[in-house]
Write a protein that holds these residues in place. Structure first.
Motif, mmCIF file in Angstrom:
data_model
loop_
_atom_site.group_PDB
_atom_site.id
_atom_site.type_symbol
_atom_site.label_atom_id
_atom_site.label_comp_id
_atom_site.label_asym_id
_atom_site.label_seq_id
_atom_site.Cartn_x
_atom_site.Cartn_y
_atom_site.Cartn_z
ATOM 1 N N LYS A 82 0.716 -1.141 -0.118
ATOM 2 C CA LYS A 82 -0.404 0.054 -0.115
ATOM 3 C C LYS A 82 1.109 1.011 0.158
ATOM 4 O O LYS A 82 0.574 2.288 -0.446
ATOM 5 N N LEU A 83 2.335 1.396 0.979
ATOM 6 C CA LEU A 83 2.960 2.756 0.659
ATOM 7 C C LEU A 83 3.456 2.469 -0.773
ATOM 8 O O LEU A 83 3.676 3.637 -0.821
ATOM 9 N N GLU A 84 4.268 1.451 -1.361
ATOM 10 C CA GLU A 84 4.149 1.330 -2.796
ATOM 11 C C GLU A 84 3.220 2.062 -3.747
ATOM 12 O O GLU A 84 3.518 2.880 -4.268
ATOM 13 N N ILE A 85 2.233 1.850 -3.533
ATOM 14 C CA ILE A 85 0.900 2.380 -4.652
ATOM 15 C C ILE A 85 1.219 4.283 -4.173
ATOM 16 O O ILE A 85 0.748 4.997 -4.983
ATOM 17 N N VAL A 86 0.933 3.944 -2.634
ATOM 18 C CA VAL A 86 0.753 6.003 -2.511
ATOM 19 C C VAL A 86 2.000 6.477 -2.972
ATOM 20 O O VAL A 86 2.195 8.047 -3.510
#
Length: 89
Positions: A82-86
């Motif tokens: 999720k952090l990579e997407i953000v």
């Protein structure tokens, strides 16, 4: 690999291991303490039955910790994705 001697439940065992002496002594104390707890709780008379119950008890505890660790690793992986997407936005 070195050979160290530990005492468990009144018996001495020679252990061949890469772990240091302090680590093996702590493990031996853990096993002995668990054996004493089981002996006091269940009034089991034979050493072999006490040892088997202690091994079973320690194994179930280990598996629970392993399951919890696997869950946390999976959860961490989900959070990282999720952090990579953000960060990619």
């Amino acid at each position: 690999m070195k050979v160290l001697e530990v005492s468990i439940y009144g018996n001495k065992y020679r252990i061949r291991s890469d772990f240091d002496e302090f680590f093996l002594e702590e493990a031996a104390k853990m096993v002995e303490n668990r054996m004493k707890e089981i002996e006091e709780t269940y009034r089991i008379l034979t050493t072999s039955k006490v040892a088997i119950m202690a091994a079973f008890d320690i194994a179930t505890e280990y598996l629970k910790v392993k399951r919890d660790l696997d869950f946390l690793e999976n959860r961490l992986s989900e959070i990282e994705k999720k952090l990579e997407i953000v960060e990619g936005v």
